[in-house]
Structure formats: structure tokens, C-alpha cells
Write an enzyme that holds these catalytic residues in place. Sequence first.
Site, short mmCIF file in Angstrom:
data_model
loop_
_atom_site.label_atom_id
_atom_site.label_comp_id
_atom_site.label_asym_id
_atom_site.label_seq_id
_atom_site.Cartn_x
_atom_site.Cartn_y
_atom_site.Cartn_z
CG LEU A 9 -124.36 -36.55 -2.55
CD1 LEU A 9 -125.16 -37.12 -1.12
CD2 LEU A 9 -124.78 -35.41 -2.49
CB ALA A 11 -118.06 -32.78 -0.76
NE ARG A 16 -115.94 -44.74 6.32
CZ ARG A 16 -117.05 -44.70 6.20
NH1 ARG A 16 -117.79 -45.84 6.78
NH2 ARG A 16 -117.81 -43.64 5.59
N GLY A 78 -121.80 -33.90 6.21
CA GLY A 78 -123.15 -34.72 6.23
C GLY A 78 -123.59 -34.84 4.87
CD GLU A 155 -126.67 -43.64 7.87
OE1 GLU A 155 -125.63 -43.99 7.48
OE2 GLU A 155 -127.73 -43.64 7.11
CB ALA A 423 -71.19 -57.45 -36.97
C1 UD1 Z 1 -124.15 -43.48 3.28
C2 UD1 Z 1 -125.71 -43.40 3.97
C3 UD1 Z 1 -125.96 -44.76 4.31
C4 UD1 Z 1 -125.94 -45.70 3.19
C5 UD1 Z 1 -124.39 -45.93 2.55
C6 UD1 Z 1 -124.70 -46.29 1.14
C7 UD1 Z 1 -125.82 -41.38 5.24
C8 UD1 Z 1 -125.90 -40.76 6.32
N1 UD1 Z 1 -125.57 -42.59 4.99
O1 UD1 Z 1 -123.16 -43.83 4.29
O2 UD1 Z 1 -127.41 -44.94 4.78
O3 UD1 Z 1 -125.98 -47.11 3.41
O4 UD1 Z 1 -123.95 -44.20 2.23
O5 UD1 Z 1 -123.24 -46.59 0.64
O6 UD1 Z 1 -126.16 -40.88 3.93
N2 UD1 Z 1 -120.38 -36.72 1.17
C9 UD1 Z 1 -120.49 -35.67 0.77
N3 UD1 Z 1 -120.44 -34.45 1.96
C10 UD1 Z 1 -120.45 -34.98 3.43
C11 UD1 Z 1 -120.43 -36.42 3.48
C12 UD1 Z 1 -120.54 -37.35 2.55
O7 UD1 Z 1 -120.47 -35.14 -0.28
O8 UD1 Z 1 -120.56 -33.91 3.99
C13 UD1 Z 1 -120.42 -37.96 0.00
C14 UD1 Z 1 -119.17 -38.63 0.22
O9 UD1 Z 1 -118.15 -38.07 -0.78
C15 UD1 Z 1 -119.67 -40.25 -0.52
C16 UD1 Z 1 -121.20 -40.00 -0.21
O10 UD1 Z 1 -121.47 -38.63 0.37
O11 UD1 Z 1 -119.57 -40.13 -1.96
C17 UD1 Z 1 -121.55 -41.03 0.82
O12 UD1 Z 1 -120.77 -40.53 2.16
P1 UD1 Z 1 -120.17 -41.56 2.99
O13 UD1 Z 1 -119.54 -41.03 4.25
O14 UD1 Z 1 -119.35 -42.56 2.32
O15 UD1 Z 1 -121.48 -42.18 3.61
P2 UD1 Z 1 -121.81 -43.59 4.18
O16 UD1 Z 1 -121.22 -43.91 5.62
O17 UD1 Z 1 -120.99 -44.81 3.27
CA CA Z 2 -119.88 -44.74 1.41
#
Ligand code: UD1
Ligand code: CA
Length: 461
Positions: A9, A11, A16, A78, A155, A423
Site C-alpha cells: 500500500l 497511495a 503528517r 483508506g 484504530e 612556475a
Molecule cells: C495503519 C493501520 C493501523 C496500523 C498502522 C501500522 C489502518 C486503518 N490502520 O495506520 O492499524 O497500526 O497502519 O503502521 O489500516 N494508504 C493507501 N491508501 C489509502 C490510505 C493509506 O495506499 O487510502 C497507504 C499509505 O500510503 C501507507 C499505508 O497505506 O503506506 C498505511 O496508511 P497510513 O495512513 O499510514 O495508516 P496508519 O494511520 O499508519
Molecule cells: Ca502509517
Amino acid sequence: MKKRYAIILAAGQGTRMKSKLYKVLHPVLGKPMVQHVLEQVKAVDLEDVVTVVGFGSDQVKDLLGDNTKFVLQEEQLGTGHAVMQAEELMKDKKGTTIVVCGDTPLITQETFEKLFEHHEQEGAKATILTAKAPNPFGYGRVIRNDKNEVERIVEQKDASPEEQLVDEINTGTYCFDNEALFEALKGVSNNNSQGEYYLPDVIEILKNKSEKVSGFQILNVDETLGVNDRVALSQAEKVMKLRINEQHMRNGVTIMDPENTYIHADVVIEPDVVIYPGTTIGGNSIIRENAIIGPNTEIQNCEIGEDSVVKQSVATDSKIGKRVNIGPFAHIRPDANIGDEAKVGNFVEIKKAELGKGSKVSHLSYIGDAQVGSNVNIGCGTITVNYDGKNKHLTTIEDDAFIGCNSNLIAPVIIGKGSYVAAGSTITKDVPSDALSVARARQSNKEGYASKLKNRLQDKN
Ligand code: UD1
Ligand code: CA
């Protein structure tokens, strides 16, 4: 063994991080996070890897190239929604799929292997990689029932005060029975505090269908660090740095101060190399046996030969031979090729130039766009005048030539074999081999003139 797949994942924008650079592209020890993850995933024997891209998709695709398939998540709704984007490619495949986040750069191949094994042995439909975190804030928490079975993930933002006390976290890496995953995803809603489709909700959905769900706890919490902001990024840098340095030390490299030595992931270092503090070695650098690097040295994409010394210097995209001495305070710019036993001393800049075996440029010189033979001595303050304001020109200095201090060699120009440049010369024409070339104003001494001059100046006052 069942067929194995992976979905990464990648995207999200990474709000932050407060950065123009999309989160998964932020480097850890010189390599973007998502590339770390992909390389570790690819080290496992898999049928297929799919990366979900969205923000910065072109850059992520360019970076990862043919090493993965891609699907586009147009709107970031998500992590569950992200996995859904792989549905068309993946849903009919029979086997086990690992899902991993592109922002967990420290996770390793061994952990993926163990997770797959645990999952398959348990015969589970889903296995979450969990960890006991000293500071679980921000992570999803693993909620277990009174039989200690994983029930669901909650979460941070949805957790009750009691649930927030749980220190077992969801690392964001999971193993699923592939078909069960895509079936369960259909049931995920966005009815939560963030209005997102959460991938972890799949756990509860499977559990409600009385499917087997398992948790696999990893002991090395460091591996599970999820990088959401710059504070976590610096923690990831630190862990990765010490991991890489430890590996080199175990392979026979002396690192004086591992906390203060930055060796990027793809650098090769041979045994008996000694690295002094404040040194960064990056890109595809190769450091050969017995070389001494540092202190305070920066090397990018260079090969440094056996027994060479590079002190307090910067070297980029260049090749340095054996028993060479560089520095202190030398700048080796791209396309330098420094021959064996050569010497490049303090305040010397070398660019796009070849320096033959045993040649010396010991002090305060600029050698750019030049072809220097072997056993050439280049005196202090020599400059290859390579640029006429529009074009760059070549200076050729043949074997055994001697260039006197403070010479300007106005390119294009050839200094012949064994010749001698006096030189202070400004050389504008080729010097034949074995010639002595003097190109400076002749000196005239006016005896007793100094006191005369002083008196005259005094009278004027
Ligand atoms: C997520 C998990 C959380 C876990 C944590 C571990 C969910 C809802 N929560 O939270 O339980 O403890 O990771 O690090 O899954 N991404 C997408 N598309 C989206 C949203 C996110 O591709 O629509 C990707 C992001 O690029 C990232 C990953 O998914 O690489 C995780 O997303 P992030 O928003 O960082 O989730 P956390 O809040 O860290
Ligand atoms: Ca994360």
C-alpha cells in the site's frame, strides 16, 4: 506450499510528513521507504507483487519500475479501499497474500517468511503481524477475547480509553487467504471517526463468519516502525543505520563510531576497511580491502581501491585506484578516474579527469576536463583553464611531465611527455615533449630602487 502474493500500500499522501515529497518516497539511508519494502518483499519467493499507488504515482512507478505490478487508487479512501483496487488483478487467485504498508521500511524478508509459515501452519484465513510496542500511541490496537484470540483491530482515533491501554499493536502487515480477503473487503464500511474504509476491519468480518483469525507477534519491535512523520523517519534512519553498520562490522569492517557513520543500503565494503566518524557512503559505492575512509568524508557512487586513504573529503561518481591518497579537503567531482598510487592533496578539485598511475596534485589545484598521464607532478596552484564561457576544452598532460606551481594551462592544450613547465607560466600553446616551457614576464631587478621609491612616496605626504 500455497502460491504466495503480496500487495504493497503506497497511495497515501502522508499529510503528517508536512512535505511536498510523497510519504513513501522519503528516503531512509538514501533509499525511498517503499523501495526498502519492495526489495524485502521480493526476496521472498512470490508469484506476484502488486503496489497500490495514488499520490505521486508517476514517481513511485518510475522508482519501482518492472519490479512490481501497479494499480491506481484515485481517491485515498483508506487502507481497505486501497487493497480493493487490486481486486481485478487478484481476486480469483488461490493462495496466500501478504499486505504490507509502504511506510514500514524496516520490515525484513525473514519476518515475511515467518508470517507466511505461521499463517499456513495455523490454517488461518487472516493473520496479523502484531508487536508489543513501548509506545503504542497512533497504532491500531489488537483486541483479543477471553480465549486470547484476536477479535478485531481498533484504530487509535476510534479506541475507548480502555482499549488505548492495550500495548499490542497492528504492525500494518497481514497474511490473508486471498479469496477470503477480497470477499471480506466487500463488507468493510467507512463508519468510523475518519470516514475511511479500514483494512483491519476485515479481521472482525472474518471472525464474525467464524473463520480462523490469528495473531503472530514479532519480538523485534523496531522492524514494525510505521513512518507517519519526521520524528518516526529519524527513528527509522537510526535503526536502519545501526543495522547496516552492524552487518559491515560482522563482515570485518572497522567502524569507529557506528552512531555517527551513515552507510547506505547498497554500498559494498570489503574486509579490513576502517571508517572514521562523520562519514557518509552512499549510492552504489564499493570500498575495497584495507581502505581508510574518513573522518568527515562523503562518498557517493565511487569505487575506492585497495589500501587507499580518503580523508576529510568529498567524492562523487568517480573511480579511485589502489594505494591512492586523497585529502584532507579534496573534492573529487563526477567522472574522475584516479590511477593507482596517485595523490590528490588539500584544496584540490578534480572533475571529469583522468590522473595516471603515481601522479600527484598535492595542493590547491583545479584539474577539470583533463587527461593526465602517469608520474606527472602538478605543482601547487595549477589550473586547467577548461572553460571559455561557452564550451569546455580538454587539457592533456602526458607521462612524466612536471608542471610548475601556479601555472594556467589554457585548454585545449597538450603538455608533451617529460616536458617541464616553469612556475607561474600561462600556457596557451602545446608544449612539445621534453621541452622546457617558460611563459611568464621576464624578471628585472632595479638595484637600490626600493629606498628611492620610499623616499619619493614620503615627499608626497
Ligand atoms: C495503519 C493501520 C493501523 C496500523 C498502522 C501500522 C489502518 C486503518 N490502520 O495506520 O492499524 O497500526 O497502519 O503502521 O489500516 N494508504 C493507501 N491508501 C489509502 C490510505 C493509506 O495506499 O487510502 C497507504 C499509505 O500510503 C501507507 C499505508 O497505506 O503506506 C498505511 O496508511 P497510513 O495512513 O499510514 O495508516 P496508519 O494511520 O499508519
Ligand atoms: Ca502509517
